[in-house]
Design an enzyme around this catalytic site. Structure first.
Site, PDB file in Angstrom:
ATOM      1  N   ARG A   1      32.241  29.852  90.746  1.00 31.38           N
ATOM      2  CA  ARG A   1      32.074  30.067  89.303  1.00 31.38           C
ATOM      3  C   ARG A   1      33.253  29.481  88.525  1.00 31.38           C
ATOM      4  NH1 ARG A   1      28.811  33.041  85.550  1.00 31.38           N
ATOM      5  NH2 ARG A   1      27.351  33.543  87.211  1.00 31.38           N
TER       6      ARG A   1
ATOM      7  N   GLU B   1      30.523  39.891  80.358  1.00 29.55           N
ATOM      8  CA  GLU B   1      31.686  39.084  80.699  1.00 29.55           C
ATOM      9  C   GLU B   1      32.121  38.074  79.634  1.00 29.55           C
ATOM     10  OE1 GLU B   1      29.472  38.116  84.282  1.00 29.55           O
ATOM     11  OE2 GLU B   1      31.330  38.305  85.410  1.00 29.55           O
TER      12      GLU B   1
END
Lengths: 764, 454
Positions: A312, A714
C-alpha cells in the site's frame, strides 16, 4: 430519512455515563484466572535455560506455560505462521513472550512474570535499516512497480531540473486508550467463547481454534466495542486471546488477560518506519517527468501484515500526482524489533509523505509556491497510476481550488514569504502548506472485500442487526443502523445494534482498510432488501398491487393505495409463516489486482481531501504550534456528516502527531525507551490547531457504494502531512544560503532546531 | 487503618485494605464500578480521572495512583455519580450533543475533569484537560462541549456532599501536624513518606514494589501552609503544585506559567512541592526555579531543624543531603524583584517531562550584571547551577556581546546525556539558546511561540 443525518454515536450516552462496557468491564465469571507474559530482555539470542521456580512459588500462581505446554499450534501470526505465542528456543526482539503466568489476580500474574530466570546466549541483533541492509536481512526480494522508462528520462535532465534526497520517516504507536484485552470462557466439549478487543474477530476465532486443535465451529468470538483500534487491534490481539483460550482449556477456568500499558507498548507492533530515497526530474513548470523511489520498510521480526502494508505504501507513492515515468521499489527489511503492523492508512501515509516532500523540494528548487507545483502535477481523469490503473473519479483539482479560496491560502502564503524575506532575524517563523490526499479504497488482497450480515425482524416489528464489522469508536454501528433504518423505512431506535459475533456472521474480514461502512452497510442493505421483498410479496396480493410497487417509508408499508404499519406488517408476516430473518452479503465489484506484477485495479474508488496548515516555530528552541488548519474532505454523499467530520478532525490530529511529537526511541540494545505516555507523546488537548475549520466536499461517489458515500476512516489521517510540510516552510525562513530544509519525520522540536541550526550555518 | 469517605454520596468505610491499594483498583475490582478506566496506570492519560472534594474545594485526580488513605475525610465522585437521576450532568449532555466521544474509553475521564472544572467555574479548558488524552477526536468537539456549558447551573450534589461531609465529622488520620510526623518518623525512620503519591504511586503500579511501612503527609495542616512575610515566602512541604502556582503567580508570574505546564491539573492537584524536591529527581521542575530564586530548605529530624540552600541539597544522582529520619518541612523563597524566567523545553507543551528546564534570575544594575542565578534541570545528574556561565556574566555589561561570550561556558558547566527525550547536542544547544532568549526577552521583548496566533 436516517441516512445522511448527523445522528450521535449510538453509544454516546453510555460513553459519557461510564456505562459502555469494554472487555475488561465485563463482569468476570467465578474462578476467573489472570495471565501475564514473561518477556525476553534480549533482542536476539538462543534460550539456554529457563528457571521458573520463583514464578511457580509466587503468591497466587496457578500455572506457568512454556511453548512445550501448548496443546496444539503455537502461532499467533496473521499471515506466515512465523510468530509463536511463546518463544521456541530463540528470541527475536526485546518484549517477545517466553512464558505465560496463570494466576489468581492480574497483579499476582504481573508480579510473578518478573521472577522468571531465562538465560539467553546473545546473538548479534539487527536493529536498524542500515543493519538490515548490511546483513541483507529481508522478508522477500524487492518488489517493483514500473511505468514507462524512468531511468532513461532522468538522464535527460540536469541537476537544475532534478531533486534527489533520502530521509527517515518514523513509526507510530497506536496508543488506543483501551489496551489489548481478552477473556476466554470454556464451554461444553472443550469449546470456547472469547471476548476480545479486536478488529478481526474471525481471525481470533481461527487462531484460537488452531491453538486448541479444534475446528473453527468450536470457537465463538464476540466484541461489542473497542476503546480505539487504529489498526493496532487487527492482529495484535491474537496473542492474548490464544493465551487465554489455551490457559482456559488447560485449567478449566475462565482466563483473562490485559496488558499493562508498558507491556502493551513493548510487546505489540507499531506503524512501520521507513527510509525513502528519491530522484525526480521535472520540467520548468515543476511538472514531474520521471521518478525513481526506493522505500525501505523496517518490518520487525515477523511477517505480520508487512507485505500488504509495504504494497500500500507503493500504491500511494503517487498520491494525487500523475507520474509519466516511475519506478517504485519496495524493500521489506527484517529486524530484531517489534513486528510492525497495521496502522491507520496501512502504509499509505508512508507512501504519501515522500511525494509531498518531492513537491516541496521541487518548489524550493524552482522558487515557486509549492501549491503551484502540486497543482500542475494533479491527476486528470483518464491518466494512469504507476500500477496502471486509470483514474476516473478525481475531484482533487476542484477540491483544492475550493480550499485554496476558503482558507485564504494565497494571501497567507504571500504574507509569510514576505515576512521571511523582510525579517530574517526574527525568532518566530511562520510556515504554511496545502497538501492533498488521494487514498485508494479496497483491501488490496481482493478476496477480503466481502461482508455478511444477519437481520432479524421480530414479530413486534423491532429489528436486530448483526454484521461482521467491529466498532472501535468510528461510528460504524451507528452508520450501519442508519442504513438498516433507512432501507426498512423505520426510525433508528427501532433497530437494535448488537455485538459482533462470529456465531452470527461467519468468515468476516477485519474492520480495516476504511472498509467497514462500505462493506457491512451494503451487506445489511442486502439483507433488509431480502426481507422487504418477502414482506412485499406476501402483502401485495392481499392489497391488489404489485410487490415491486410496495414501499417501506415512515414506519409504514405502503401498498399503493393502502398502508399498514411496519409493525403490523411484521406481525402479519409472522402469523402467515413468512421468514423474518435474512442474511445479506456483499462483494466489492470491479476490482482485480496482481501484486507481484504491479498491475490491475486494486481499488474500487479513491477518497480525496486536502488540508492547509499554518505553523509557527521558535528558532531558538525548535518548539512549534499549529496555528490554523483548514480541511476539506470528500466523504462522498456522507452517511453521517457529524461522524465523518469526527473522523476527519481526529484523523488529522493523529496524522499531525505522527509527524511531529510522536517519536519512538529504541536504544542500541533494541530496547524501546518510549513505552509509556510519559515518554511517548501523542497530541494533547492544546496541540490541536488553534483555529480548526473542517468541511465536507460536496460530492457523491461515482461508484455504486452504500448510498453513494465514501470510506472515511483512514484518508483524513494523511491530511496531517500538511503540518509537517508547513514546518519545513517555516524552517526555510531561517536559511541564509537558500538551502532546502530537508527535514526528517517526526519533526520533533529537536529535529526542527537541528535543521534551523544547519541552515543558519551554526554548529550542532 | 480505617478509611472513611463519601463515594458518590454514600458513606464508605474501608478497613484492612493495604495502604497502597489504589482507588482505581478499589472501584473496578472491589466495587465493580467499571466506569472509571485504566489507560496507563501511571497518571499520564487521565482515563481514570475522578473528582475529589473537601467541602467546597473540588479537584480532579488520577485514581490509578491515588491510594485509598488519601481519600480519608473527602468526598469522591466518579463518572457513575455525576448525573442527577436519569438527567445527565450538563457536561455529559454537551459531550453527546457535540459528538465529543468516539471510542468512549477516555470519555469518563474527560467527563470528570470537565465536571470538576465546571464545579470550579474554570474556563481555561486546555489547561483543565491537559491531563486527559484522547486518540480519536482531535479534542475539538470536546472543547466545544466544555465551552457550551460554562454557564450551566451547578449540580445540587456538590452542596449535598459538602454538607454530608461536614455532618460526618470524620476524624483526621495521624499525623496531623509536623511535630507528630517528626516524632513518628524518628521512631520509624525506614518508612516511606508519601505526599501526593504521584511518584510513589508508580513504584507500586509499575515497579510492583510492596511498601511495608508508609506515612501519608499531605494532610498535615501546618505543612500545607504558605506564609508571606516581608522577608519572603515560606512554603510548607505538603503544599500542592496547584496551591503553589496560585500563590506564586503574583510574585513570579513566569514560575507560575511554568507550573501551568508542570504535569497536568490532576497531578498538580495532589503532587507536593516537598515531594518534588525530596525525591531528588534531576528532571523535577520545581528545584531549578527555586534554586534560581535562592530558595532554602528547612529539614527536620525530631526537634532539630536545619536550613540549607536548596542547591546544596542535591549531591549526586539519587543522593541528597538528608539523614535517615529527616524530612523536608518547608521551603523559603527570599523576597526580591522579579527577574525570573523559566524555559521548559519538552516534545509536547503540556504534560511532558522536561528535556531541559532553564531558570534565569539575572539582575541588572546600571547596565551591568549585578546578580545572576541560572539553574538547570535535565542537564546533569542533579538540578544544577550554571556556575561558569554565571561567572562569565557577572559584572559585565548587559549586551549581546556579553551573552555571546558566555555561551562557550555552558560546555564547562554541563555534559548532558542523550535519552528518549533529547540528545546531548540538543540539550546543550537549547540551553545556550535559553540565555539568548532571556536577553532578547529582556531587551527586545522577544515573543514566545505559545503566544503566537495565525
Amino acid at each position: 430519512m436516517s441516512v445522511a443525518n448527523s445522528t450521535p454515536h449510538d453509544a454516546a450516552l453510555l460513553h459519557v455515563t461510564g456505562k459502555a462496557r469494554y472487555v475488561d468491564d465485563v463482569p468476570m465469571p467465578a474462578n476467573t484466572l489472570h495471565l501475564a507474559f514473561g518477556m525476553s530482555d534480549v533482542a536476539h539470542g538462543s534460550i539456554t535455560s529457563i528457571n521458573l521456580d520463583a514464578v511457580k512459588a509466587a503468591e497466587g500462581v496457578v500455572k506457568v506455560l512454556l511453548a512445550d505446554d501448548l496443546p496444539a499450534e503455537n502461532d499467533v501470526s496473521p499471515s506466515a505462521h512465523d510468530e509463536p505465542l511463546l518463544a521456541t528456543g530463540s528470541v527475536h526482539y526485546i518484549g517477545q513472550p517466553i512464558f505465560c503466568v496463570v494466576a489468581t489476580s492480574h497483579l499476582a500474574a504481573r508480579k510473578a512474570a518478573r521472577l522468571g530466570k531465562v538465560e539467553i546466549a546473545v546473538k548479534p541483533a539487527i536493529l536498524t535499516i542500515d543493519d538490515a541492509l548490511a546483513a541483507d536481512s529481508k522478508f522477500e526480494d524487492p518488489i517493483t512497480f514500473l511505468k514507462g522508462t524512468p531511468e532513461d528520462v532522468l538522464t535527460k535532465f540536469g541537476p537544475n531540473q532534478t531533486v534527489t534526497d533520502s530521509f527517515e520517516l518514523g513509526g507510530q504507536e497506536h496508543f488506543y486508550l483501551e489496551g489489548q484485552a481478552a477473556l476466554a470462557m470454556p464451554q461444553d466439549n472443550g469449546d470456547m467463547v472469547v471476548q476480545s478487543s479486536t478488529q478481526h474477530p474471525s481471525e481470533i476465532q481461527h487462531k484460537v481454534a488452531n491453538a486448541l486443535g479444534k475446528p473453527f465451529h468450536s470457537v465463538r468470538v464476540e466484541i461489542r466495542r473497542m476503546g480505539g483500534g487504529f489498526g493496532g487491534k487487527e492482529s495484535q490481539g491474537n496473542a492474548l486471546a490464544v493465551a487465554c483460550a489455551v490457559a482456559a482449556q488447560l485449567t478449566g477456568c475462565p482466563c483473562k488477560m490485559r496488558y499493562d500499558r508498558d507491556d502493551d507498548m513493548i510487546i505489540t507492533g507499531k506503524r512501520h518506519d521507513f527510509r525513502l530515497e528519491y530522484t525526480v526530474a521535472f520540467d520548468k513548470d515543476g511538472k514531474i517527468q520521471a521518478m525513481v523511489m526506493h522505500q525501505y520498510a523496517r518490518c520487525g521480526w515477523a511477517l505480520d501484515l508487512s507485505m500488504p502494508v509495504a504494497d500500500r505504501a507503493m500504491l500511494h507513492a503517487d498520491n494525487a500526482y500523475h507520474l509519466p515515468h516511475a519506478r517504485i521499489i519496495s524493500h521489506r527489511l527484517k529486524t530484531n524489533t517489534q513486528s510492525a503492523t497495521a496502522y491507520r492508512g496501512f502504509g499509505g501515509p508512508q507512501g504519501m509523505v515522500p511525494i509531498e516532500r518531492v513537491m516541496d523540494h521541487i518548489a524550493h528548487k524552482l522558487g515557486f509556491d509549492p501549491l503551484d507545483v502540486r497543482r500542475v502535477n494533479f491527476y486528470e481523469n483518464g491518466q494512469t497510476t504507476p500500477y496502471h490503473m486509470t483514474i476516473e473519479d478525481s475531484v482533487i483539482t476542484p477540491l483544492v481550488a475550493q480550499l485554496r479560496k476558503t482558507s485564504d491560502y494565497d494571501a497567507r502564503y504571500s504574507a509569510i514569504q514576505k515576512d521571511h524575506a523582510d525579517n530574517p532575524d526574527s525568532i518566530l517563523k511562520h510556515g504554511i502548506a496545502l497538501t492533498p490526499v488521494k487514498f485508494g479504497i479496497s483491501f488490496t488482497l481482493t478476496h477480503l472485500n466481502q461482508a455478511g450480515a444477519l437481520v432479524h425482524i421480530y414479530a413486534d416489528g423491532s429489528v436486530q442487526l448483526n454484521h461482521g464489522g467491529t466498532e472501535m469508536g468510528q461510528g460504524l454501528f451507528t452508520k450501519v443502523a442508519q442504513v438498516a433504518a433507512t432501507t426498512l423505512g423505520i426510525p433508528l431506535d427501532q433497530v437494535k445494534i448488537t455485538a459482533t459475533d462470529t456465531g452470527k456472521v461467519p468468515n468476516t474480514s477485519a474492520t480495516a482498510a476504511s472498509s467497514g461502512a462500505d462493506l457491512n452497510g451494503m451487506a445489511v442493505k442486502n439483507a433488509c432488501d431480502t426481507l422487504k421483498i418477502r414482506i412485499a410479496e406476501f402483502l401485495a396480493p392481499k392489497y391488489d398491487c404489485k410487490a415491486s410497487d410496495v414501499r417501506f417509508e415512515d414506519s409504514k408499508v405502503i401498498l399503493v393505495n393502502d398502508a399498514i404499519s411496519f409493525n403490523d406488517a411484521a406481525s402479519l408476516a409472522y402469523q402467515n409463516r413468512i421468514s423474518l430473518s435474512a442474511t445479506g452479503f456483499y462483494a466489492t465489484p470491479k476490482i482485480q489486482w496482481d501484486r507481484l506484477k504491479g498491475r490491475g485495479r486494486p481499488f474500487f474508488y479513491f477518497a480525496y481531501g486536502a488540508a492547509v496548515t499554518e505553523v509557527v516555530i521558535d528558532t531558538l528552541s525548535g518548539e512549534y504550534r499549529i496555528l490554523r488548519t483548514d480541511l476539506l474532505h470528500d466523504a462522498g454523499k456522507s452517511l453521517n456528516p457529524a461522524l465523518d467530520i469526527g473522523q476527519i478532525e481526529g484523523g488529522y490530529v493523529q496524522g499531525a502527531g505522527w509527524l511531529t511529537t510522536e517519536e519512538l526511541v529504541w536504544d542500541d540494545k533494541g530496547s524501546l525507551r518510549s513505552h509509556a505516555p510519559s515518554t511517548y507523546k501523542i497530541p494533547a488537548c492544546s496541540d490541536r490547531p488553534q483555529v480548526f475549520n473542517v468541511a465536507l466536499f460536496e460530492n457523491e461517489n461515482v461508484e455504486d457504494t452504500i448510498y453513494k458515500s465514501k470510506a472515511v476512516g483512514e484518508p483524513p489521517f494523511m491530511l496531517g502531512i500538511s503540518a509537517w510540510v508547513a514546518l519545513s516552510h517555516a524552517i526555510s525562513g531561517c536559511s541564509a544560503t537558500g538551502e532546502y530544509p530537508a527535514i526528517n519525520a517526526p519533526a520533533t522540536p529537536e529535529e526542527v532546531l537541528k535543521t534551523v541550526t544547519r541552515l543558519k550555518g551554526e554548529s550542532w | 487503618m480505617s478509611i472513611e469517605f463519601l463515594l458518590n454520596g454514600e458513606i464508605t468505610t474501608i478497613t484492612g485494605a493495604s495502604p497502597t491499594r489504589t482507588l482505581l483498583d478499589y472501584l473496578r475490582e472491589t466495587r465493580g464500578m467499571t466506569g472509571t478506566k485504566e489507560g496507563c496506570n501511571e497518571g499520564d492519560c487521565g482515563a481514570c480521572t475522578v473528582m475529589v472534594s473537601d467541602g467546597a474545594d473540588h479537584r480532579a485526580m488520577n485514581a490509578c495512583i491515588l491510594f485509598l488513605p488519601q481519600l480519608h475525610g473527602k468526598s469522591v465522585r466518579t463518572v457513575e455519580g455525576v448525573a442527577t437521576g436519569d438527567t445527565p450532568h450538563p457536561v455529559q449532555a454537551a459531550m453527546i450533543d457535540k459528538h465529543g466521544s468516539q471510542c468512549g474509553f477516555c470519555t469518563p475521564g474527560f467527563i470528570m475533569s470537565m465536571t470538576t472544572a465546571h464545579a470550579n467555574g474554570a474556563i481555561d479548558h486546555d489547561d483543565q484537560l491537559a491531563g486527559n488524552l484522547c486518540r480519536c477526536t482531535g479534542y475539538a468537539p470536546i472543547i466545544r462541549a466544555a465551552g457550551a456549558v460554562e454557564k450551566a447551573a451547578k449540580s445540587d450534589w456538590l452542596g449535598e456532599d459538602a454538607k454530608a461531609l461536614e455532618q460526618l465529622k470524620i476524624k483526621a488520620i495521624h499525623p496531623q501536624n509536623s511535630d507528630d510526623l517528626a516524632t513518628w518518623y524518628t521512631a520509624n525512620p525506614n518508612a516511606t513518606l508519601i505526599g501526593g503519591a504521584t511518584d510513589v504511586g508508580l513504584w507500586v503500579t509499575k515497579k510492583l514494589v510492596a511498601l511495608d511501612k508508609v506515612c501519608f503527609i499531605s494532610q498535615i495542616e501546618d505543612m500545607r501552609r504558605i506564609e508571606t512575610t516581608k522577608e519572603g515566602l515560606r512554603i510548607g512541604a505538603s503544599v500542592t503544585l496547584t496551591a503553589l502556582r496560585q500563590a506564586i503567580a503574583p510574585l513570579y508570574p513566569d514560575f507560575a506559567e511554568m507550573l501551568r505546564r508542570f504535569a497536568s491539573t490532576q497531578i498538580r492537584n495532589v503532587a507536593t512541592i516537598g515531594g518534588n524536591i525530596a525525591n531528588g529527581s534531576p528532571i523535577g521542575d520545581g528545584p531549578p526555579a527555586l534554586i534560581a530564586l535562592g530558595a532554602t530548605l528547612t529539614l527536620r529530624k525530631g526537634n532539630k531543624r536545619r536550613e540549607i540552600l536548596l542547591q546544596d541539597f542535591f549531591i549526586d544522582y539519587g543522593k541528597q543531603d538528608i539523614a535517615t529520619g529527616e524530612f523536608v518541612e518547608s521551603i523559603f523563597i527570599p523576597t526580591q524583584d522579579d527577574r525570573l524566567k523559566c524555559y521548559k523545553l519538552t516534545k509536547r507543551f503540556d504534560q511532558d517531562i522536561s528535556a531541559v528546564l532553564g531558570c534565569y534570575n539575572i539582575h541588572i544594575t546600571n547596565g551591568q550584571v549585578a546578580c545572576c542565578a541560572i539553574a538547570y534541570g535535565g542537564m546533569a545528574a542533579t538540578p544544577k547551577r550554571a556556575s561558569h556561565v554565571e561567572k562569565t556574566l557577572m559584572g559585565k555589561p548587559w549586551t549581546k556581546e556579553t551573552i555571546a561570550a558566555a555561551l562557550p561556558a555552558f560546555a564547562q558547566d554541563f555534559t548532558p546525556m542523550s535519552d528518549m527525550r533529547a540528545s546531548r547536542e540538543y540539550r546543550l544547544k537549547a540551553a545556550q539558546n535559553m540565555l539568548q532568549r532571556y536577553f532578547l526577552e529582556d531587551t527586545e521583548n522577544a515573543p514566545r511561540v505559545l503566544k503566537a496566533t495565525a
